[in-house]
Structure formats: structure tokens, C-alpha cells
Motif scaffolding. Sequence first.
Motif, mmCIF file in Angstrom:
data_model
loop_
_atom_site.group_PDB
_atom_site.id
_atom_site.type_symbol
_atom_site.label_atom_id
_atom_site.label_comp_id
_atom_site.label_asym_id
_atom_site.label_seq_id
_atom_site.Cartn_x
_atom_site.Cartn_y
_atom_site.Cartn_z
ATOM 1 N N SER A 287 -13.157 5.872 37.840
ATOM 2 C CA SER A 287 -12.128 5.372 38.760
ATOM 3 C C SER A 287 -10.737 5.722 38.235
ATOM 4 N N TYR A 288 -10.557 5.625 36.897
ATOM 5 C CA TYR A 288 -9.226 5.952 36.376
ATOM 6 C C TYR A 288 -8.944 7.449 36.488
ATOM 7 N N LEU A 289 -9.939 8.263 36.206
ATOM 8 C CA LEU A 289 -9.722 9.715 36.299
ATOM 9 C C LEU A 289 -9.488 10.133 37.753
ATOM 10 N N GLN A 290 -10.135 9.414 38.699
ATOM 11 C CA GLN A 290 -9.867 9.709 40.118
ATOM 12 C C GLN A 290 -8.434 9.353 40.477
ATOM 13 N N ASP A 291 -7.953 8.195 39.936
ATOM 14 C CA ASP A 291 -6.552 7.808 40.189
ATOM 15 C C ASP A 291 -5.614 8.878 39.640
ATOM 16 N N GLY B 137 -5.415 11.715 41.681
ATOM 17 C CA GLY B 137 -4.750 11.421 42.960
ATOM 18 C C GLY B 137 -3.238 11.467 42.880
ATOM 19 N N ILE B 138 -2.672 11.702 41.685
ATOM 20 C CA ILE B 138 -1.219 11.832 41.560
ATOM 21 C C ILE B 138 -0.740 12.961 42.468
ATOM 22 N N THR B 139 0.353 12.710 43.179
ATOM 23 C CA THR B 139 0.874 13.733 44.085
ATOM 24 C C THR B 139 0.995 15.053 43.340
ATOM 25 N N PRO B 140 0.268 16.061 43.766
ATOM 26 C CA PRO B 140 0.262 17.306 42.975
ATOM 27 C C PRO B 140 1.602 18.028 43.015
ATOM 28 N N GLY B 141 1.860 18.781 41.971
ATOM 29 C CA GLY B 141 3.051 19.624 41.971
ATOM 30 C C GLY B 141 2.810 20.860 42.817
ATOM 31 N N ILE B 142 3.897 21.432 43.316
ATOM 32 C CA ILE B 142 3.775 22.689 44.067
ATOM 33 C C ILE B 142 4.385 23.769 43.188
ATOM 34 N N PHE B 143 3.530 24.639 42.664
ATOM 35 C CA PHE B 143 3.980 25.633 41.696
ATOM 36 C C PHE B 143 3.801 27.041 42.256
ATOM 37 N N SER B 144 4.848 27.821 42.219
ATOM 38 C CA SER B 144 4.658 29.244 42.516
ATOM 39 C C SER B 144 5.549 30.026 41.558
ATOM 40 N N GLY B 145 5.125 31.223 41.219
ATOM 41 C CA GLY B 145 5.871 32.018 40.242
ATOM 42 C C GLY B 145 5.538 31.589 38.835
ATOM 43 N N PRO C 235 -0.181 4.770 31.091
ATOM 44 C CA PRO C 235 0.596 5.699 30.261
ATOM 45 C C PRO C 235 0.362 7.158 30.587
ATOM 46 N N THR C 236 -0.894 7.558 30.694
ATOM 47 C CA THR C 236 -1.092 8.998 30.848
ATOM 48 C C THR C 236 -0.767 9.466 32.267
ATOM 49 N N ALA C 237 -0.769 8.550 33.236
ATOM 50 C CA ALA C 237 -0.284 8.915 34.579
ATOM 51 C C ALA C 237 1.229 9.197 34.511
ATOM 52 N N MET C 238 1.960 8.379 33.735
ATOM 53 C CA MET C 238 3.407 8.617 33.564
ATOM 54 C C MET C 238 3.638 9.948 32.839
ATOM 55 N N ARG C 239 2.787 10.224 31.855
ATOM 56 C CA ARG C 239 2.890 11.501 31.124
ATOM 57 C C ARG C 239 2.697 12.678 32.073
ATOM 58 N N GLN C 240 1.707 12.546 32.951
ATOM 59 C CA GLN C 240 1.420 13.624 33.896
ATOM 60 C C GLN C 240 2.596 13.818 34.880
ATOM 61 N N LEU D 70 8.522 8.571 42.828
ATOM 62 C CA LEU D 70 7.065 8.362 42.866
ATOM 63 C C LEU D 70 6.628 7.417 41.755
ATOM 64 N N THR D 71 7.190 7.592 40.560
ATOM 65 C CA THR D 71 6.732 6.762 39.440
ATOM 66 C C THR D 71 7.247 5.330 39.527
ATOM 67 N N VAL D 72 8.397 5.139 40.167
ATOM 68 C CA VAL D 72 8.862 3.761 40.375
ATOM 69 C C VAL D 72 7.804 3.018 41.185
ATOM 70 N N ASP D 73 7.267 3.677 42.210
ATOM 71 C CA ASP D 73 6.207 3.062 43.015
ATOM 72 C C ASP D 73 4.925 2.883 42.216
ATOM 73 N N GLU D 74 4.750 3.643 41.130
ATOM 74 C CA GLU D 74 3.528 3.540 40.304
ATOM 75 C C GLU D 74 3.721 2.585 39.124
ATOM 76 N N GLY D 75 4.847 1.867 39.090
ATOM 77 C CA GLY D 75 5.033 0.854 38.061
ATOM 78 C C GLY D 75 5.850 1.295 36.862
ATOM 79 N N LEU D 76 6.723 2.283 37.032
ATOM 80 C CA LEU D 76 7.527 2.794 35.905
ATOM 81 C C LEU D 76 8.228 1.680 35.135
ATOM 82 N N PHE D 77 8.754 0.686 35.858
ATOM 83 C CA PHE D 77 9.529 -0.364 35.178
ATOM 84 C C PHE D 77 8.680 -1.544 34.719
#
Length: 230
Positions: free
Chosen positions: A101-105, A108-116, A153-158, A175-182
Amino acid sequence: NTITFTIERFDPEKDPAPHIETYTVDVNEGARVLDALHAVREQCDPSLAYRYCCGSGQCGSCSVRVNNEPVLACMHEAYDGMAVSPLNLPVERDLMVEMKSYLQDLAGITPGIFSGYLTMEANEAIRPIRDCIECLACVSECPAIAVADFAGPTAMRQEMRIALDPRDDRDRAALTVDEGLFTCTTCQRCLEVCPKHIAIPGKAIEKLREIAHREGLTIPKHQTVAEMVR
Ligand code: SF4
């Protein structure tokens, strides 16, 4: 070498509660905790359940606690008198904890959009927080997860890893404020237990907070402080 040590055992289909079993096994000089667990299965009880894969500290699957401290079983030397127990997460069986369940969460982090290509500068900036092996030691010890809505912690790291990548321009701080940054208390426990020595409080959480403060963000728009703490 003969060593005697204990393992916390629990089979939810048979046992009303976890219990401690003592084992005496023969292991080679310099054996790791993982070798001692293999020895228990081979010499004493083939029903012992635990996870492992690479055996070289790269996959994170064999994390357990030795004398209540999270370690990678494949890297930590076994010794007479040690007490092996599962990470402080819901137990599936014996030393196997519920990771899905934690690895699924995390997935589920909003993925980055990477090109180049990633620039050399960005690559250097990301390096200190890049080498997570998803062992979940930090998650299992985080006191903020236990009492509040905090992605961990590791979600914040990601999130910070993606924030440092100039190819993605989403507002990661929001996004991280909504995920509990504070809600993180900066207790540093995640850094203490991380086998890769990733300084999540200083290198990720404080940096994300700096960005959030600059943007005037403090708590999620839809929550009060009281609502953030269960
Ligand atoms: Fe494990 Fe460290 Fe990654 Fe947390 S940040 S999951 S402790 S490797």
C-alpha cells in the motif's frame, strides 16, 4: 560459529499475537543477519517468513529491526544475542511487513514530465536524494505518519527530486503542502535510520518548505491545522 538469537514470529492465521522464539544456528564467521535467517530456515524451522532479493544492499527488500533499530539484513553483521523483529509496519507474517500500500502511494505521486536531457548541474543537485532503495525504514519510524495525514519522508524526497529537475515545471511545493509537508516535525529519525544516509529533512523537506513559504503556502487550502492532525 554458533549463535543464539531471537526472532519475533507471527502468523495471523494461527497466532493471536506476536511471540518471541529463540534459535541456535551454525553460521560462518562474518555472517550477516540474512545468513542467520537462512540458517534458521535450513537448520530449525523452514516456515520462517522474510523477504530478500539482491543480498547486496541495493534492493531494500530485506529490512528488519535488530534490537529495535531498522537495518538491511543483508548488510548487518549477525551476532550472538541479537533480537530480530519486523519493521514497525503492519505485519503480514513473521518478518514480512505490508509494503504494497505504501509503495502504491509512492507510485501515485504526480509524475514528472521529462523531455530532453538532464543538465549536469541538475544531476549534481539531485544526487544527494536520488539513491533511495525503498526499504521503508524511514516510513516505519516516522512519528508524523503515525499521528497525522503525512505522505511520509521518502514521498517528500521523491517530490524534491522531481522539483530539482528543471524539465518538470509543476508546482511541487503546492503538491507537497497537500501531502502534509508542514506536519513533519523535523525529528531527523528518517535520516538516522536510512541505510543510504539520505538527509530527507534538510535536503528535501526544508527546501520544499522554503519554496512553499516564498509562494505564501502554509497549510492545504481545504484543511485547518486542527483537521490536519487526526
Ligand atoms: Fe529507505 Fe532511505 Fe529510501 Fe527511506 S529514504 S525508503 S530509509 S533508502
